[in-house]
Design a protein around this motif. Structure first.
Motif, PDB file in Angstrom:
ATOM      1  N   ASN A 102     -13.097  69.095  91.810  1.00  0.00           N
ATOM      2  CA  ASN A 102     -14.034  68.258  91.068  1.00  0.00           C
ATOM      3  C   ASN A 102     -15.374  68.385  91.768  1.00  0.00           C
ATOM      4  O   ASN A 102     -15.497  68.043  92.947  1.00  0.00           O
ATOM      5  N   GLN A 103     -16.365  68.903  91.072  1.00  0.00           N
ATOM      6  CA  GLN A 103     -17.685  69.109  91.666  1.00  0.00           C
ATOM      7  C   GLN A 103     -18.597  67.940  91.306  1.00  0.00           C
ATOM      8  O   GLN A 103     -18.844  67.667  90.125  1.00  0.00           O
ATOM      9  N   VAL A 104     -19.077  67.247  92.327  1.00  0.00           N
ATOM     10  CA  VAL A 104     -19.903  66.061  92.110  1.00  0.00           C
ATOM     11  C   VAL A 104     -21.078  66.025  93.087  1.00  0.00           C
ATOM     12  O   VAL A 104     -21.075  66.698  94.105  1.00  0.00           O
ATOM     13  N   ASN A 105     -22.058  65.218  92.740  1.00  0.00           N
ATOM     14  CA  ASN A 105     -23.201  64.984  93.614  1.00  0.00           C
ATOM     15  C   ASN A 105     -22.724  64.171  94.815  1.00  0.00           C
ATOM     16  O   ASN A 105     -22.223  63.064  94.668  1.00  0.00           O
TER      17      ASN A 105
ATOM     18  N   GLY B 105     -20.119  76.879 100.456  1.00  0.00           N
ATOM     19  CA  GLY B 105     -20.459  77.835  99.415  1.00  0.00           C
ATOM     20  C   GLY B 105     -21.961  77.838  99.214  1.00  0.00           C
ATOM     21  O   GLY B 105     -22.685  77.084  99.860  1.00  0.00           O
ATOM     22  N   ILE B 106     -22.418  78.671  98.316  1.00  0.00           N
ATOM     23  CA  ILE B 106     -23.839  78.732  97.984  1.00  0.00           C
ATOM     24  C   ILE B 106     -24.016  78.407  96.509  1.00  0.00           C
ATOM     25  O   ILE B 106     -23.390  79.016  95.644  1.00  0.00           O
ATOM     26  N   GLY B 107     -24.867  77.441  96.222  1.00  0.00           N
ATOM     27  CA  GLY B 107     -25.176  77.099  94.837  1.00  0.00           C
ATOM     28  C   GLY B 107     -26.287  77.992  94.312  1.00  0.00           C
ATOM     29  O   GLY B 107     -27.318  78.166  94.963  1.00  0.00           O
ATOM     30  N   ALA B 108     -26.085  78.564  93.128  1.00  0.00           N
ATOM     31  CA  ALA B 108     -27.057  79.499  92.546  1.00  0.00           C
ATOM     32  C   ALA B 108     -27.822  78.887  91.378  1.00  0.00           C
ATOM     33  O   ALA B 108     -28.281  79.604  90.485  1.00  0.00           O
TER      34      ALA B 108
ATOM     35  N   TYR C 175     -22.201  69.147  95.297  1.00  0.00           N
ATOM     36  CA  TYR C 175     -23.501  69.733  94.985  1.00  0.00           C
ATOM     37  C   TYR C 175     -24.610  68.810  95.476  1.00  0.00           C
ATOM     38  O   TYR C 175     -24.381  67.639  95.750  1.00  0.00           O
ATOM     39  N   SER C 176     -25.807  69.358  95.621  1.00  0.00           N
ATOM     40  CA  SER C 176     -26.951  68.649  96.225  1.00  0.00           C
ATOM     41  C   SER C 176     -26.562  68.042  97.578  1.00  0.00           C
ATOM     42  O   SER C 176     -26.881  66.884  97.866  1.00  0.00           O
ATOM     43  N   PRO C 177     -25.891  68.802  98.457  1.00  0.00           N
ATOM     44  CA  PRO C 177     -25.408  68.247  99.730  1.00  0.00           C
ATOM     45  C   PRO C 177     -26.508  67.951 100.738  1.00  0.00           C
ATOM     46  O   PRO C 177     -26.283  67.182 101.680  1.00  0.00           O
TER      47      PRO C 177
ATOM     48  N   ILE D 194     -22.019  72.909  98.678  1.00  0.00           N
ATOM     49  CA  ILE D 194     -22.605  74.139  98.131  1.00  0.00           C
ATOM     50  C   ILE D 194     -24.128  73.986  98.032  1.00  0.00           C
ATOM     51  O   ILE D 194     -24.672  73.818  96.941  1.00  0.00           O
ATOM     52  N   PRO D 195     -24.823  74.055  99.158  1.00  0.00           N
ATOM     53  CA  PRO D 195     -26.282  73.966  99.119  1.00  0.00           C
ATOM     54  C   PRO D 195     -26.883  75.149  98.369  1.00  0.00           C
ATOM     55  O   PRO D 195     -26.318  76.248  98.368  1.00  0.00           O
TER      56      PRO D 195
END
Length: 370
Positions: A225-228, A55-58, A255-257, A324-325
């Motif tokens: 579950n969204q985690v670092n 995915g794409i993180g916004a 996130y922050s992949p 999700i970079p």
């Protein structure tokens, strides 16, 4: 339990399930990888919602408190729009945002949700058949009490996004109090047809199990579950979060992949990141990281891939993980697209993990400790 979905959401869900011929492969963890002629997709946990494997993180869109060197202008706006369009062109159609990204409550310039909604609307005017999966998040602020606050915040997000419903709604972090009410609010949002799947973010193993059980009583799966999580920040592997997600059939959204750029090879001991990131990824840290970066580059060259594409593929190889970079521009988005459609060997995956374990991990976000 019967779910009463709005016509808009139900129609969108029906269209999604009929796009092309698919081949579904069920994993032991409960998620289902689905391959279409265009791109490989993954079901979010036990839900029916499918998203692209990246995915794409916004987060950076409209933000001036952490990204963009504390400024926002028309040039950055056009770059964000190019990031969106290039992502879709590359087959990446899953976008993650939040009500706090770029908003006034985080001292931003313009809401990321507003920008994403605008980009989707403009894209659909040119290509009505394009299907975009949107994930956004509820901020568990101390003064937000009760399940009604979740539904109310979601409706405000939908207004900014200009959408009748979203594919995934997440609790951005655990609340100081009122978490059971928030979980009930997520279930209410599903039953009201405002969202197709629900998840949490920055949840520990204990909180994850509790949320899973509470939603299960309502007949609704906890989808994510969204985690670092990255090659150099593997706390989810160490604290039981990753194994719990696998056990319960919950997709881990990472996130922050690419470690906010530290794993791309762009930064060196003499060229550290600007802004707040420079206090995390210091010259000393980047010096210790160089042997790993060099090996990532070597592996990438054997596949004709960039370091960024290698580290994203490393996360995909963990299975049940959707990285999700964050994409600030079209060039970055195009590069992310090159992380899918191929796979590192098991030996390469373990070699990189072993090398990364020799680097002291960077500090995560405080919410992970709640």
């Amino acid at each position: 339990m019967a779910l009463h979905l709005s016509n808009a959401c139900f129609s969108a869900l029906s269209r999604s399930s009929k796009v092309g011929a698919v081949r579904a492969v069920a994993s032991e963890q409960g998620s289902v990888a689905v391959k279409t002629a265009e791109v490989e997709k993954l079901s979010l946990g036990g839900s029916q919602q499918q998203v692209t494997r990246i995915g794409i993180g916004a987060w950076s869109w409209g933000d001036t408190s952490y990204w963009n060197n504390f400024e926002w202008d028309d040039r950055k706006m056009k770059a964000a729009k190019a990031a969106f369009d290039t992502s879709v062109d590359s087959g990446i159609t899953f976008f993650d945002t939040a009500e706090v990204y770029g908003s006034r409550m985080s001292f931003g310039a313009i809401s990321s949700e507003t920008l994403l909604g605008r980009f989707i609307k403009e894209r659909k005017q040119r290509n009505p058949e394009v299907e975009i999966a949107v994930a956004t998040k509820f901020a568990a602020l101390p003064w937000r009490l009760g399940r009604e606050s979740v539904v109310s915040a979601l409706k405000e997000s939908l207004s900014r996004l200009q959408l009748p419903c979203v594919e995934l709604y997440q609790l951005h972090w655990p609340g100081i109090w009122g978490n059971e009410g928030y979980i009930d609010g997520l279930a209410d949002a599903v039953e009201q047809g405002l969202v197709k799947a629900v998840g949490v973010s920055n949840y520990s193993e204990k909180r994850l199990r509790a949320a899973h059980e509470q939603l299960k009583k309502r007949g609704i799966p906890l989808a994510s579950n969204q985690v670092n999580y990255s090659l150099i920040y593997r706390l989810p592997e160490e604290n039981g979060v990753k194994s719990t997600c696998d056990e319960l059939g919950i997709t881990l959204i990472a996130y922050s992949p690419i470690a906010q750029g530290a794993l791309t090879g762009k930064y060196t001991p003499s060229n550290t990141p600007s802004g707040p990131r420079g206090r995390i990824y210091t010259s000393e840290f980047l010096s210790k990281l160089q042997p790993l970066i060099n090996r990532i580059k070597e592996i990438g060259e054997s596949y004709e891939k960039t370091p960024t594409q290698v580290v994203l593929n490393w996360l995909i190889a963990q299975e049940n993980v959707v990285p999700i970079p964050g994409a600030k521009n079209g060039e970055q988005a195009k590069e992310f697209g090159g992380a899918i459609g191929w796979r590192l060997t098991n030996e390469e995956v373990e070699e990189l993990r072993s090398m990364a374990s020799e680097v002291k991990p960077v500090i995560g976000f405080p919410v992970e400790k709640l």
